[in-house]
Scaffold this active site. Structure first.
Site, PDB file in Angstrom:
ATOM      1  N   ARG A  96       3.838  -3.794   2.105  1.00 46.80           N
ATOM      2  CA  ARG A  96       4.979  -2.900   1.887  1.00 46.80           C
ATOM      3  C   ARG A  96       4.799  -1.600   2.668  1.00 46.80           C
ATOM      4  O   ARG A  96       5.735  -1.061   3.208  1.00 46.80           O
ATOM      5  CB  ARG A  96       5.076  -2.600   0.390  1.00 46.80           C
ATOM      6  N   TYR A  97       3.580  -1.061   2.654  1.00 43.54           N
ATOM      7  CA  TYR A  97       3.281   0.189   3.355  1.00 43.54           C
ATOM      8  C   TYR A  97       2.414  -0.158   4.574  1.00 43.54           C
ATOM      9  O   TYR A  97       1.609  -1.093   4.503  1.00 43.54           O
ATOM     10  CB  TYR A  97       2.489   1.137   2.453  1.00 43.54           C
ATOM     11  N   ARG A 100      -1.751  -0.619   4.190  1.00 44.56           N
ATOM     12  CA  ARG A 100      -2.396  -1.361   3.103  1.00 44.56           C
ATOM     13  C   ARG A 100      -1.608  -2.609   2.731  1.00 44.56           C
ATOM     14  O   ARG A 100      -0.385  -2.644   2.902  1.00 44.56           O
ATOM     15  CB  ARG A 100      -2.597  -0.488   1.869  1.00 44.56           C
ATOM     16  N   CYS A 109      -4.675 -13.780 -16.160  1.00 45.72           N
ATOM     17  CA  CYS A 109      -5.232 -12.519 -16.640  1.00 45.72           C
ATOM     18  C   CYS A 109      -5.999 -12.793 -17.929  1.00 45.72           C
ATOM     19  O   CYS A 109      -5.785 -13.824 -18.580  1.00 45.72           O
ATOM     20  CB  CYS A 109      -4.124 -11.520 -16.960  1.00 45.72           C
ATOM     21  N   CYS A 116       4.528  -6.448 -18.520  1.00 43.65           N
ATOM     22  CA  CYS A 116       4.043  -6.734 -17.161  1.00 43.65           C
ATOM     23  C   CYS A 116       5.193  -6.873 -16.153  1.00 43.65           C
ATOM     24  O   CYS A 116       6.149  -7.604 -16.383  1.00 43.65           O
ATOM     25  CB  CYS A 116       3.231  -8.016 -17.169  1.00 43.65           C
ATOM     26  N   ARG A 118       4.933  -8.314 -13.368  1.00 46.06           N
ATOM     27  CA  ARG A 118       4.872  -9.629 -12.709  1.00 46.06           C
ATOM     28  C   ARG A 118       4.903 -10.737 -13.753  1.00 46.06           C
ATOM     29  O   ARG A 118       4.351 -11.815 -13.558  1.00 46.06           O
ATOM     30  CB  ARG A 118       3.599  -9.746 -11.860  1.00 46.06           C
ATOM     31  N   ASP A 279       8.676  -0.566 -15.320  1.00 50.00           N
ATOM     32  CA  ASP A 279       9.512  -1.295 -14.352  1.00 50.00           C
ATOM     33  C   ASP A 279      10.596  -2.083 -15.076  1.00 50.00           C
ATOM     34  O   ASP A 279      10.485  -2.384 -16.265  1.00 50.00           O
ATOM     35  CB  ASP A 279       8.637  -2.247 -13.532  1.00 50.00           C
ATOM     36  N   LYS A 323       6.825   3.313  -4.065  1.00 51.63           N
ATOM     37  CA  LYS A 323       6.718   4.285  -5.163  1.00 51.63           C
ATOM     38  C   LYS A 323       7.267   5.635  -4.745  1.00 51.63           C
ATOM     39  O   LYS A 323       7.143   6.012  -3.579  1.00 51.63           O
ATOM     40  CB  LYS A 323       5.250   4.493  -5.523  1.00 51.63           C
TER      41      LYS A 323
HETATM   42  S1  SF4 Z   1      -0.018  -5.946 -16.273  1.00 48.11           S
HETATM   43 FE1  SF4 Z   1       0.463  -8.117 -15.773  1.00 48.11          FE
HETATM   44  S2  SF4 Z   1      -0.923  -8.627 -14.089  1.00 48.11           S
HETATM   45 FE2  SF4 Z   1      -1.756  -6.784 -15.068  1.00 48.11          FE
HETATM   46  S3  SF4 Z   1      -3.222  -7.550 -16.645  1.00 48.11           S
HETATM   47 FE3  SF4 Z   1      -1.237  -7.244 -17.660  1.00 48.11          FE
HETATM   48  S4  SF4 Z   1      -0.270  -9.260 -17.553  1.00 48.11           S
HETATM   49 FE4  SF4 Z   1      -1.902  -9.269 -16.022  1.00 48.11          FE
END
Ligand code: SF4
Length: 365
Positions: A96-97, A100, A109, A116, A118, A279, A323
């Site tokens: 995106r940038y 990086r 996870c 979350c 994602r 988000d 951001k």
């Molecule tokens: S915010 Fe999302 S990616 Fe990060 S630890 Fe929690 S569930 Fe996993």
């Protein structure tokens, strides 16, 4: 608060398991089964032991225990709220940038956070690790882009990989000359601190690049003795740490609560880095605050703790635009002036001090 002495032996993944440990009412199970069918659930023994089941507003439960409110998706919420897909040139990479890239190694996870961003992509039912071919392609992409100075390992949680695999990955990346920084984003030190052992720390230290670890935590109670020991293992090994938190309604949307969290980070030698505005992930509106409330809290934090304890309050612009600082601002012009006619001496500002009192800058002669 009543003390919760219960600590399950394994990670709780099903609503029925949460109910049998007193973490959700049995009457909620039909709704929670629907939530769990869409968004992954995992509560580690360490996290479960932190939850007070007698407190309906427990800030730890609110982060990890699914709720029927997640079934409500608002019109402005989206599956990819920060626009990763729009900037993904090859599988596993988000560029995106200019300087990086994100390198998304895994989609699992230790715990699944209810807010979350994602959440549509992570969990055991989703794609798991990158295939060997996709991994090699991603490395080739980084190799071919000499402007990439920093590689950010994220996911999922990269520290779910074995130390053996992490060691290989760190070595592969650090062999790329122009990559100088490898940053690892993780929740493991607070969610499953026992994973942070000598082998893991050794795997993260490489020649040719500097490793940083960004710890994600949202409440001071996550800093148990074992979590603090896990954090100390990184810093003692010479791996600097920064923090990442999300401003969450009913968890940390209060200056005193946020102050306690930031003090914990600094006590653990972790520099507060980002406080994210929530988000627009689907089914998370009950956890978001308003931007105005976020700015009020940050202004209050400014009056309570030193610069060491101040994170940047940021918002990810939907659509993948990156951001932006979300304020608050402490300085505003008193008079308007045009660049052509203006004399520098005419410029005046209102400036707010840490107590909230307003002053003029420069002061009256
Ligand atoms: S915010 Fe999302 S990616 Fe990060 S630890 Fe929690 S569930 Fe996993």
């Amino acid at each position: 608060m009543s003390t919760n002495h219960f600590k399950p032996i394994t990670t709780l993944r099903e609503p029925i398991e949460l109910a049998s440990h007193g973490l959700v009412p049995v009457s909620d199970l039909p709704d929670l089964e629907r939530v769990a069918a869409r968004y992954a659930v995992a509560v580690t023994p360490d996290v479960a032991a932190l939850i007070d089941p007698d407190d309906p507003h427990d800030p730890i439960a609110r982060q990890y225990i699914p709720s029927a409110e997640e079934l409500v998706t608002q019109a402005n919420e989206r599956a990819d709220p920060i626009g990763d897909d729009a900037h993904s040139p090859v599988s596993g990479i988000v560029h995106r940038y200019p300087d990086r890239v994100l390198f998304k190694l895994v989609h699992v996870c230790a715990v699944y956070c209810r807010f979350c961003f994602r959440r549509e992509m992570v969990g055991p039912g989703k794609a798991t690790t990158l295939s060997k071919g996709a991994y090699e392609n991603a490395l080739a992409y980084i190799r071919a882009h000499s402007e990439v100075w920093e590689v950010i390992l994220t996911g999922g949680d990269p520290l779910m990989l074995s130390p053996r695999r992490l060691k290989e990955i760190m070595a592969d990346i650090s062999r790329i000359d122009h990559v100088k920084i490898i940053r690892i984003h993780t929740r493991v030190p607070v969610a499953e601190p026992a994973r942070i052992n000598r082998e893991m720390i050794a795997a993260l230290k490489v020649r040719g690049a500097t490793t940083w670890v960004a710890l994600h935590a949202n409440h001071a109670r996550e800093f148990t003795r074992t979590a603090r020991t896990a954090c100390a293992a990184f810093v003692d090994a010479g791996i600097p740490m920064v923090s990442q938190s999300v401003l969450l309604r009913g968890v940390n949307d209060d200056p005193a609560v946020l102050e306690a969290l930031m003090r914990c980070f600094v006590e653990c030698r972790i520099k507060p880095y980002y406080l994210h505005h929530g988000d627009l992930a689907p089914g998370t509106s009950h956890l978001r605050t308003t931007l105005e409330r976020g700015q009020e809290i940050m202004a209050a934090l400014h009056g309570r703790v030193s610069g060491l304890c101040q994170p940047d309050y940021v918002i990810d612009i939907p659509g993948g635009h990156g951001k932006a600082p979300a304020g608050p601002t402490f300085l505003e012009p008193v008079n308007s002036f045009s660049a052509e006619r203006e004399q520098p001496a005419e410029r005046r500002y209102r400036i707010v001090d840490y107590c909230g009192d307003v002053h003029l800058y420069p002061p009256e002669p």
